[in-house]
Design a protein around this motif. Structure first.
Motif, PDB file in Angstrom:
ATOM      1  N   SER A   1       0.839  -1.191   0.000  1.00  0.00           N
ATOM      2  CA  SER A   1       0.000   0.000   0.000  1.00  0.00           C
ATOM      3  C   SER A   1       0.879   1.248   0.000  1.00  0.00           C
ATOM      4  O   SER A   1       2.069   1.200   0.319  1.00  0.00           O
ATOM      5  CB  SER A   1      -0.891   0.004   1.240  1.00  0.00           C
TER       6      SER A   1
ATOM      7  N   ASN B   1       1.789  -1.193   4.161  1.00  0.00           N
ATOM      8  CA  ASN B   1       1.298  -2.533   4.451  1.00  0.00           C
ATOM      9  C   ASN B   1       1.444  -3.403   3.220  1.00  0.00           C
ATOM     10  O   ASN B   1       1.186  -2.950   2.099  1.00  0.00           O
ATOM     11  CB  ASN B   1      -0.171  -2.467   4.884  1.00  0.00           C
TER      12      ASN B   1
ATOM     13  N   THR C   1      -0.171  -5.881   1.056  1.00  0.00           N
ATOM     14  CA  THR C   1      -1.573  -6.258   0.893  1.00  0.00           C
ATOM     15  C   THR C   1      -1.750  -7.576   0.149  1.00  0.00           C
ATOM     16  O   THR C   1      -2.655  -8.344   0.456  1.00  0.00           O
ATOM     17  CB  THR C   1      -2.337  -5.159   0.151  1.00  0.00           C
ATOM     18  N   GLN C   2      -0.907  -7.834  -0.856  1.00  0.00           N
ATOM     19  CA  GLN C   2      -1.043  -9.037  -1.667  1.00  0.00           C
ATOM     20  C   GLN C   2       0.327  -9.515  -2.144  1.00  0.00           C
ATOM     21  O   GLN C   2       1.316  -8.781  -2.088  1.00  0.00           O
ATOM     22  CB  GLN C   2      -1.920  -8.765  -2.905  1.00  0.00           C
TER      23      GLN C   2
ATOM     24  N   GLU D   1      -3.847 -13.105  -1.044  1.00  0.00           N
ATOM     25  CA  GLU D   1      -3.928 -12.083  -0.009  1.00  0.00           C
ATOM     26  C   GLU D   1      -2.825 -12.283   1.033  1.00  0.00           C
ATOM     27  O   GLU D   1      -2.527 -13.407   1.431  1.00  0.00           O
ATOM     28  CB  GLU D   1      -5.292 -12.131   0.681  1.00  0.00           C
TER      29      GLU D   1
ATOM     30  N   PRO E   1      -1.210 -12.173   4.774  1.00  0.00           N
ATOM     31  CA  PRO E   1      -1.813 -12.369   6.100  1.00  0.00           C
ATOM     32  C   PRO E   1      -2.022 -11.039   6.808  1.00  0.00           C
ATOM     33  O   PRO E   1      -1.240 -10.103   6.657  1.00  0.00           O
ATOM     34  CB  PRO E   1      -0.776 -13.238   6.833  1.00  0.00           C
ATOM     35  N   ARG E   2      -3.073 -10.970   7.576  1.00  0.00           N
ATOM     36  CA  ARG E   2      -3.429  -9.727   8.280  1.00  0.00           C
ATOM     37  C   ARG E   2      -2.729  -9.674   9.630  1.00  0.00           C
ATOM     38  O   ARG E   2      -2.849 -10.584  10.442  1.00  0.00           O
ATOM     39  CB  ARG E   2      -4.943  -9.665   8.469  1.00  0.00           C
TER      40      ARG E   2
ATOM     41  N   LEU F   1      -2.057  -8.515  13.422  1.00  0.00           N
ATOM     42  CA  LEU F   1      -2.943  -8.208  14.546  1.00  0.00           C
ATOM     43  C   LEU F   1      -2.351  -7.152  15.477  1.00  0.00           C
ATOM     44  O   LEU F   1      -2.563  -7.192  16.685  1.00  0.00           O
ATOM     45  CB  LEU F   1      -3.222  -9.487  15.348  1.00  0.00           C
TER      46      LEU F   1
END
Length: 334
Positions: free
Chosen positions: A135, A144, A146-147, A179, A181-182, A184
């Motif tokens: 991003s 970030n 993102t993909q 995608e 990983p997000r 936390l």
């Protein structure tokens, strides 16, 4: 003799006509990325469609890991031989083919449209090169991942057809995105701490992720002293280390405080991905800042902020928020 020569010339002409009649197909598809599907048998494939044509790649999903093979598409790749395990299939249908046709939600293969021709590659190679998509920097200074972009190229592809072998020196590249990983960051638990071998370890964890800050004994003593006059600063370096970990199968082998405070690194849960902060290069990078306030006669609260930190994993990197609050700990004095 003349009759024989005439027959020979006619035979050669007919053979040449048969070769010329081999139907050429177009492998030009639209520019969109390939879509994924898990079939009813559990096998994974990706595909592209345009009107009445489809290009299907059946291969292991493990070939599309969230790890870059290279920063450039000229070097670094996963190479796969095309055959029974890694299949390349070209199909034409009697009507426009859709995602529902190839990957029905019900799990039952669609009876329409009907496949009018199918060509399965008998040989050749495919190469998968993976890069990251990041991003733009947000107002807080963070970036970030993102993909992950997987670019698939081909060479020396051969199709067996009823009219003979069709050889393609190369095919247009296919792209496929997964995608990332997000993280936390803001949903990890409160700070825990332990001390071992002259270091203080501060850590937070939840589910399958953790964030840890290891400090040298001397820097920890300074940062968490009871001096409330001004922010206290130290830098990320070989002794002060910030890491972020993703764990594999943490649902089966849950994370505990004992995992982080063990004198030897436990085998389980296994670390899947590890990101480490870059060391500070100047006053404006990799800074650890602690602000201390006295909340009671003998109780002090220390708030830890990480400033201008870049996290890296091999050639990948992203930035934390410009002022990233790691959390707070409390100390008491007699």
């Amino acid at each position: 003799m003349k009759r024989f020569l005439g027959f020979l010339v006619l035979s050669i002409f007919l053979v040449g006509c048969d070769d010329g009649d081999m139907q050429e197909v177009s492998f030009e598809f639209n520019e969109t990325a390939a879509a994924p599907c898990n079939s009813t048998t559990g096998s994974f494939f990706i595909y592209k469609t345009t009107d009445q044509r489809a290009l299907i790649l059946k291969l292991s999903e493990n070939n599309f890991t969230n790890s870059v093979t290279t920063d450039s598409l000229e070097i670094g790749y996963i190479g796969l031989e095309i055959g029974a395990t890694n299949q390349l299939i070209y199909r034409t249908y009697n009507d426009n083919v859709t995602a529902t046709s190839l990957c029905p939600l019900s799990g039952v293969p669609a009876s329409y449209p009907v496949v009018t021709e199918e060509r399965i590659a008998a040989g050749g190679k495919m190469f998968i090169r993976t890069t990251v998509i990041k991003s733009e920097e947000n107002p807080e200074g963070a970036t970030n991942i993102t993909q992950y972009l997987h670019t698939i190229s081909f060479s020396d592809i051969t199709f067996n057809t009823p009219d003979g072998n069709q050889r393609n020196e190369s095919l247009p590249t296919v792209t496929y995105r997964t995608e990332a990983p997000r993280f936390l960051f803001d949903n990890l638990g409160s700070i825990k701490e332990c001390t071992d071998n002259g270091h203080k370890l501060l850590f937070r964890y939840a589910n399958d992720q953790s964030m840890s800050l290891q400090l040298s004994e001397a820097d920890a003593a300074y940062l968490f002293s009871n001096d409330i006059s001004a922010p206290k600063v130290r830098y990320l370096n070989a002794e002060n280390i910030l890491t972020y970990r993703f764990f594999s199968r943490a649902n089966i082998n849950p994370l505990t405080e004992a995992y982080f405070c063990s004198t030897t690194q436990p085998d389980l849960p296994a670390i899947k991905h590890l990101w480490a902060a870059n060391s500070s290069v100047d006053e404006n990078t990799g800074k650890i800042e602690v602000v201390t306030e006295q909340t009671d006669d003998n109780l002090y609260k220390h708030t830890i902020t990480l400033k201008n930190v870049t996290m890296a994993r091999n050639s990948q990197n992203f930035k934390l928020r410009r002022d990233f609050i790691f959390g707070s700990i409390e100390t008491t004095v007699p």
